[in-house]
Write an enzyme that holds these catalytic residues in place. Structure first.
Site, PDB file in Angstrom:
ATOM      1  N   CYS A 153       0.862  -1.179   0.000  1.00  0.00           N
ATOM      2  CA  CYS A 153       0.000   0.000   0.000  1.00  0.00           C
ATOM      3  C   CYS A 153       0.905   1.237   0.000  1.00  0.00           C
ATOM      4  O   CYS A 153       2.126   1.140   0.139  1.00  0.00           O
ATOM      5  CB  CYS A 153      -0.920   0.013   1.224  1.00  0.00           C
ATOM      6  SG  CYS A 153      -0.050   0.244   2.792  1.00  0.00           S
TER       7      CYS A 153
ATOM      8  N   HIS B 238       5.524  -5.936   8.451  1.00  0.00           N
ATOM      9  CA  HIS B 238       5.327  -7.297   8.938  1.00  0.00           C
ATOM     10  C   HIS B 238       5.546  -8.295   7.803  1.00  0.00           C
ATOM     11  O   HIS B 238       4.629  -8.988   7.356  1.00  0.00           O
ATOM     12  CB  HIS B 238       3.927  -7.451   9.542  1.00  0.00           C
ATOM     13  CG  HIS B 238       3.801  -6.809  10.875  1.00  0.00           C
ATOM     14  ND1 HIS B 238       2.644  -6.237  11.340  1.00  0.00           N
ATOM     15  CD2 HIS B 238       4.703  -6.648  11.870  1.00  0.00           C
ATOM     16  CE1 HIS B 238       2.838  -5.748  12.548  1.00  0.00           C
ATOM     17  NE2 HIS B 238       4.087  -5.985  12.887  1.00  0.00           N
TER      18      HIS B 238
ATOM     19  N   CYS C 296       2.490   6.513   8.378  1.00  0.00           N
ATOM     20  CA  CYS C 296       1.516   6.705   7.301  1.00  0.00           C
ATOM     21  C   CYS C 296       0.692   7.963   7.575  1.00  0.00           C
ATOM     22  O   CYS C 296       0.238   8.167   8.702  1.00  0.00           O
ATOM     23  CB  CYS C 296       0.604   5.483   7.210  1.00  0.00           C
ATOM     24  SG  CYS C 296      -0.753   5.669   6.041  1.00  0.00           S
TER      25      CYS C 296
ATOM     26  N   HIS D  53      -1.856  -4.380  18.554  1.00  0.00           N
ATOM     27  CA  HIS D  53      -1.214  -3.948  17.310  1.00  0.00           C
ATOM     28  C   HIS D  53      -0.472  -2.629  17.545  1.00  0.00           C
ATOM     29  O   HIS D  53      -0.992  -1.734  18.206  1.00  0.00           O
ATOM     30  CB  HIS D  53      -2.266  -3.767  16.214  1.00  0.00           C
ATOM     31  CG  HIS D  53      -1.682  -3.626  14.844  1.00  0.00           C
ATOM     32  ND1 HIS D  53      -1.181  -2.432  14.374  1.00  0.00           N
ATOM     33  CD2 HIS D  53      -1.500  -4.524  13.842  1.00  0.00           C
ATOM     34  CE1 HIS D  53      -0.719  -2.606  13.151  1.00  0.00           C
ATOM     35  NE2 HIS D  53      -0.906  -3.870  12.795  1.00  0.00           N
TER      36      HIS D  53
ATOM     37  N   GLU E 174       0.028  -0.063  15.718  1.00  0.00           N
ATOM     38  CA  GLU E 174      -0.679   1.146  15.284  1.00  0.00           C
ATOM     39  C   GLU E 174      -1.644   1.620  16.366  1.00  0.00           C
ATOM     40  O   GLU E 174      -1.701   2.809  16.691  1.00  0.00           O
ATOM     41  CB  GLU E 174      -1.455   0.897  13.989  1.00  0.00           C
ATOM     42  CG  GLU E 174      -2.220   2.129  13.514  1.00  0.00           C
ATOM     43  CD  GLU E 174      -3.152   1.873  12.361  1.00  0.00           C
ATOM     44  OE1 GLU E 174      -4.281   2.422  12.358  1.00  0.00           O
ATOM     45  OE2 GLU E 174      -2.771   1.121  11.429  1.00  0.00           O
TER      46      GLU E 174
ATOM     47  N   THR F 276      -6.462   1.605  10.900  1.00  0.00           N
ATOM     48  CA  THR F 276      -6.584   1.789   9.452  1.00  0.00           C
ATOM     49  C   THR F 276      -6.810   0.478   8.701  1.00  0.00           C
ATOM     50  O   THR F 276      -7.399   0.482   7.617  1.00  0.00           O
ATOM     51  CB  THR F 276      -5.338   2.478   8.874  1.00  0.00           C
ATOM     52  OG1 THR F 276      -4.171   1.718   9.212  1.00  0.00           O
ATOM     53  CG2 THR F 276      -5.202   3.900   9.393  1.00  0.00           C
TER      54      THR F 276
ATOM     55  N   SER G 287       1.185 -10.042   9.874  1.00  0.00           N
ATOM     56  CA  SER G 287       0.563  -8.889   9.224  1.00  0.00           C
ATOM     57  C   SER G 287      -0.933  -8.859   9.532  1.00  0.00           C
ATOM     58  O   SER G 287      -1.680  -9.756   9.141  1.00  0.00           O
ATOM     59  CB  SER G 287       0.782  -8.955   7.711  1.00  0.00           C
ATOM     60  OG  SER G 287      -0.060  -8.034   7.047  1.00  0.00           O
TER      61      SER G 287
ATOM     62  N   ASN H 285      -3.305  -6.830   8.362  1.00  0.00           N
ATOM     63  CA  ASN H 285      -4.183  -6.696   7.199  1.00  0.00           C
ATOM     64  C   ASN H 285      -4.258  -7.993   6.400  1.00  0.00           C
ATOM     65  O   ASN H 285      -5.301  -8.316   5.824  1.00  0.00           O
ATOM     66  CB  ASN H 285      -3.759  -5.499   6.330  1.00  0.00           C
ATOM     67  CG  ASN H 285      -2.498  -5.754   5.542  1.00  0.00           C
ATOM     68  OD1 ASN H 285      -2.527  -6.296   4.450  1.00  0.00           O
ATOM     69  ND2 ASN H 285      -1.355  -5.353   6.094  1.00  0.00           N
TER      70      ASN H 285
END
Length: 283
Positions: free
Chosen positions: A12, A41, A98, A126, A128, A166, A222, A224
């Site tokens: 991304c 990750h 990000c 996580h 983030e 996100t 990861s 996502n």
């Protein structure tokens, strides 16, 4: 065999930007070069960078031993406390957080200033989410499900602000928003699920519904990619989660006529292309 590849598969914007920044600092930056946590990750990428001299800082305490070089903040971002501790090292700091995560940091900061309660839809473990939590001085709650939100009492006299990690599952966030609305919180919702995440999840879901088997490529850690696997396996029972081609068992694919392929935001194109080439030409 027909192979359908997700257009959204792979790095991304935020991940691509962070990896490019590490490569730039390897060439031009003050040495040694550190990343706060693995830059992404994906073990393949992290090992490749380590071979070029990049060191990974695994904990906040390790910052105390650093007095020179370059520290790169990954796309997940860090808390205000960690950022200030980095500044105290005297090393050069490169912030590759990000921009979409930065936006949530700003919401969290303002929530603290205005004594509002911050609700985060996400995984409390996580990085983030941990970073977001560290930008508010006020009340903060993290929920992964509607059930967890149901158990949180409304804060008397406070405004409640709901945001999301996100990479959070879009459908799950919509369910949480529905409960938030039903409970009549005296606040508002900011949909901070990244558009790229939304697109990736939607496309993976659509492909999974029309194939015999689905291959999801990405790092085991990861977030996502795990969510992609969750979405795909809910639509296609023959869904396989692999990190690289080495993990792909070809035997089940002999009976499939249509295969879908997607990949997480931390998966390099080289790994994706290798899997695509093998599935198209060898199976």
């Amino acid at each position: 065999m027909e192979v359908i590849v997700a257009r959204s598969a792979g790095f991304c914007f935020g991940v691509k930007r962070a990896v490019e920044e590490v490569n730039r600092q390897i060439e031009e930056g003050q040495k040694p070069v550190y990343t706060y946590g693995p830059i992404i990750h994906n073990e393949h990428v992290v090992n490749s960078l380590a071979a070029r001299g990049v060191q990974v800082i695994q904990s906040e305490e390790e910052l105390d031993a650093i007095h020179e070089g370059t520290i790169i903040i990954r796309s997940h971002g860090v808390s205000r406390k960690v950022y200030e501790r980095m500044q105290a090292t005297g090393a050069h700091i490169v912030d590759a957080t990000c921009p979409f995560v930065k936006k949530i940091h700003e919401i969290a900061r303002k929530a603290g200033e205005e004594d509002a309660a911050l609700l985060i839809a996400g995984d409390p473990d996580h990085p983030e989410v941990q970073g977001i939590m560290g930008w508010t001085d006020g009340e903060v709650h993290v929920v992964k499900s509607t059930e967890q939100l149901e158990k949180i009492e409304k804060s008397l006299g406070k405004t409640e602000i709901l945001v999301a990690q996100t990479t959070f599952n879009k459908k799950r966030f919509e369910d949480i928003v529905e409960i938030f609305t039903k409970k009549k919180y005296s606040g508002f919702v900011v949909n901070t699920v990244c558009n790229a995440t939304d697109e990736r999840q939607t496309e993976a879901c659509e492909i999974a519904q029309k194939v015999d088997a689905m291959v999801v490529i990405g790092g085991r850690h990861s977030s996502n990619t795990q969510k992609l696997y969750e979405i795909c396996s809910g639509k296609c029972k023959n869904t396989y989660f692999i990190e690289t081609l080495v993990d792909l068992d070809p035997r089940p694919f002999q009976s499939f006529s249509r295969v879908g392929i997607t990949a997480g935001a931390s998966t390099p194109n080289s790994i994706i292309e290798e899997v695509i080439d093998y599935v198209r030409n060898e199976l």
